[in-house]
Design a protein around this motif. Structure first.
Motif, PDB file in Angstrom:
ATOM      1  N   LEU A  31      -3.026  -0.315   0.006  1.00 23.13           N
ATOM      2  CA  LEU A  31      -2.067   0.225   0.653  1.00 23.13           C
ATOM      3  C   LEU A  31      -1.417  -0.633   1.616  1.00 23.13           C
ATOM      4  O   LEU A  31      -0.365  -1.114   1.897  1.00 23.13           O
ATOM      5  CB  LEU A  31      -2.197   1.431   1.722  1.00 23.13           C
ATOM      6  CG  LEU A  31      -1.226   2.234   2.417  1.00 23.13           C
ATOM      7  CD1 LEU A  31      -0.078   2.607   1.333  1.00 23.13           C
ATOM      8  CD2 LEU A  31      -1.837   3.433   3.026  1.00 23.13           C
ATOM      9  N   SER A  32      -2.418  -1.734   2.140  1.00 15.81           N
ATOM     10  CA  SER A  32      -1.921  -2.811   2.975  1.00 15.81           C
ATOM     11  C   SER A  32      -1.438  -3.751   2.296  1.00 15.81           C
ATOM     12  O   SER A  32      -0.133  -4.382   2.758  1.00 15.81           O
ATOM     13  CB  SER A  32      -3.138  -3.357   3.580  1.00 15.81           C
ATOM     14  OG  SER A  32      -2.925  -4.584   4.380  1.00 15.81           O
ATOM     15  N   LEU A  33      -1.835  -3.978   1.070  1.00 14.42           N
ATOM     16  CA  LEU A  33      -0.892  -5.135   0.138  1.00 14.42           C
ATOM     17  C   LEU A  33       0.521  -4.407  -0.289  1.00 14.42           C
ATOM     18  O   LEU A  33       1.353  -5.143  -0.382  1.00 14.42           O
ATOM     19  CB  LEU A  33      -1.797  -5.123  -1.352  1.00 14.42           C
ATOM     20  CG  LEU A  33      -2.866  -5.834  -0.843  1.00 14.42           C
ATOM     21  CD1 LEU A  33      -3.772  -5.902  -2.543  1.00 14.42           C
ATOM     22  CD2 LEU A  33      -2.618  -7.292  -0.868  1.00 14.42           C
ATOM     23  N   LEU A  34       0.830  -2.991  -0.451  1.00 14.86           N
ATOM     24  CA  LEU A  34       1.792  -2.629  -0.787  1.00 14.86           C
ATOM     25  C   LEU A  34       2.746  -2.939   0.546  1.00 14.86           C
ATOM     26  O   LEU A  34       4.025  -3.198   0.292  1.00 14.86           O
ATOM     27  CB  LEU A  34       1.806  -0.982  -0.977  1.00 14.86           C
ATOM     28  CG  LEU A  34       2.994  -0.184  -1.537  1.00 14.86           C
ATOM     29  CD1 LEU A  34       3.740  -0.712  -2.581  1.00 14.86           C
ATOM     30  CD2 LEU A  34       2.793   1.106  -1.430  1.00 14.86           C
ATOM     31  N   ALA A  35       2.204  -2.464   1.763  1.00 16.38           N
ATOM     32  CA  ALA A  35       2.932  -2.820   3.016  1.00 16.38           C
ATOM     33  C   ALA A  35       3.455  -4.343   2.923  1.00 16.38           C
ATOM     34  O   ALA A  35       4.542  -4.570   3.319  1.00 16.38           O
ATOM     35  CB  ALA A  35       2.243  -2.236   4.104  1.00 16.38           C
ATOM     36  N   LYS A  36       2.426  -5.144   2.732  1.00 10.73           N
ATOM     37  CA  LYS A  36       2.721  -6.522   2.698  1.00 10.73           C
ATOM     38  C   LYS A  36       3.783  -6.991   1.740  1.00 10.73           C
ATOM     39  O   LYS A  36       4.765  -7.684   2.114  1.00 10.73           O
ATOM     40  CB  LYS A  36       1.528  -7.418   2.387  1.00 10.73           C
ATOM     41  CG  LYS A  36       1.794  -8.727   2.497  1.00 10.73           C
ATOM     42  CD  LYS A  36       0.441  -9.549   2.082  1.00 10.73           C
ATOM     43  CE  LYS A  36       0.523 -11.037   1.926  1.00 10.73           C
ATOM     44  NZ  LYS A  36      -0.734 -11.559   1.778  1.00 10.73           N
ATOM     45  N   ALA A  37       3.845  -6.457   0.587  1.00 11.34           N
ATOM     46  CA  ALA A  37       5.008  -6.491  -0.404  1.00 11.34           C
ATOM     47  C   ALA A  37       6.225  -6.168   0.088  1.00 11.34           C
ATOM     48  O   ALA A  37       7.415  -6.946   0.245  1.00 11.34           O
ATOM     49  CB  ALA A  37       4.752  -5.975  -1.614  1.00 11.34           C
ATOM     50  N   TYR A  38       6.392  -4.917   0.838  1.00  7.27           N
ATOM     51  CA  TYR A  38       7.668  -4.729   1.333  1.00  7.27           C
ATOM     52  C   TYR A  38       7.956  -5.332   2.559  1.00  7.27           C
ATOM     53  O   TYR A  38       9.216  -5.469   2.966  1.00  7.27           O
ATOM     54  CB  TYR A  38       7.569  -3.250   1.709  1.00  7.27           C
ATOM     55  CG  TYR A  38       7.959  -2.224   0.650  1.00  7.27           C
ATOM     56  CD1 TYR A  38       9.500  -1.914   0.339  1.00  7.27           C
ATOM     57  CD2 TYR A  38       7.150  -1.839  -0.501  1.00  7.27           C
ATOM     58  CE1 TYR A  38       9.691  -1.286  -0.644  1.00  7.27           C
ATOM     59  CE2 TYR A  38       7.448  -1.172  -1.569  1.00  7.27           C
ATOM     60  CZ  TYR A  38       8.830  -0.826  -1.724  1.00  7.27           C
ATOM     61  OH  TYR A  38       9.305  -0.143  -2.722  1.00  7.27           O
ATOM     62  N   LYS A  39       7.192  -5.828   3.420  1.00  5.76           N
ATOM     63  CA  LYS A  39       7.355  -6.696   4.436  1.00  5.76           C
ATOM     64  C   LYS A  39       7.825  -8.278   4.118  1.00  5.76           C
ATOM     65  O   LYS A  39       8.812  -8.338   4.722  1.00  5.76           O
ATOM     66  CB  LYS A  39       5.895  -6.958   5.390  1.00  5.76           C
ATOM     67  CG  LYS A  39       6.057  -7.954   6.642  1.00  5.76           C
ATOM     68  CD  LYS A  39       4.679  -8.132   7.177  1.00  5.76           C
ATOM     69  CE  LYS A  39       4.736  -9.137   8.094  1.00  5.76           C
ATOM     70  NZ  LYS A  39       3.474  -9.271   8.886  1.00  5.76           N
TER      71      LYS A  39
END
Length: 165
Positions: A31-39
């Motif tokens: 989930l952190s990686l997903l957020a990082k991708a969107y960031k």
């Protein structure tokens, strides 16, 4: 610029830890990686908007060139880390599209095409085909363009990108 700074300062790990309990740490990491991708995609998108509306004299150096190449590389790497997890990977159409808008080389474009094919395999979503078509046309125009009138074209293409979320 304030929104770009706020986006840069967003802590993906902290956000993911609030969303998912610590007992599911591997899910929190994804989930952190997903957020990082969107960031990263939001930073790239915001920078493109800023470039399109700013006059060349008012455009800070850090909104061009090397920083965007680094961001695109980070974004592609982050998306690739999630490519083996269907649940998270299928959420990445928009960030993949945004990375594609910044691709300058055939290698990075092929990476984006590979990711889009993977997204199609997981989702069978027509938005993946639309993203691919928009990027193919954009890349073709970019390769043949003399770069005049680019700001208007960039805004138009980015507007189409929002349909892919």
């Amino acid at each position: 610029m304030i929104m770009l700074d706020m986006t840069r300062n967003f802590d993906c790990q902290q956000w993911a830890s609030r969303v998912i309990s610590l007992t599911v740490s591997h899910e929190m990491e994804k989930l952190s990686l997903l957020a990082k991708a969107y960031k990263i995609a939001a930073l790239i998108y915001g920078t493109r908007i800023f470039r399109a509306f700013a006059s060349p004299a008012n455009t800070p150096i850090n909104t061009q060139g090397a920083e965007n190449e680094i961001l695109v590389s980070k974004l592609i790497a982050t998306i690739q880390l999630l490519a083996s997890d269907e649940m998270f990977f299928k959420c990445l159409i928009w960030p993949t599209f945004i990375a594609g808008l910044e691709c300058q080389t055939e290698n990075t474009r092929e990476s984006i095409n590979t990711l889009l094919r993977g997204l199609w395999e997981y989702t069978s979503c027509l938005n993946v085909i639309n993203a691919s078509r928009i990027l193919q046309v954009y890349w073709q125009k970019q390769d043949w363009s003399d770069n005049s009138g680019k700001a208007h074209e960039e805004i138009e293409v980015m507007g189409q990108g929002w349909l892919l979320i």
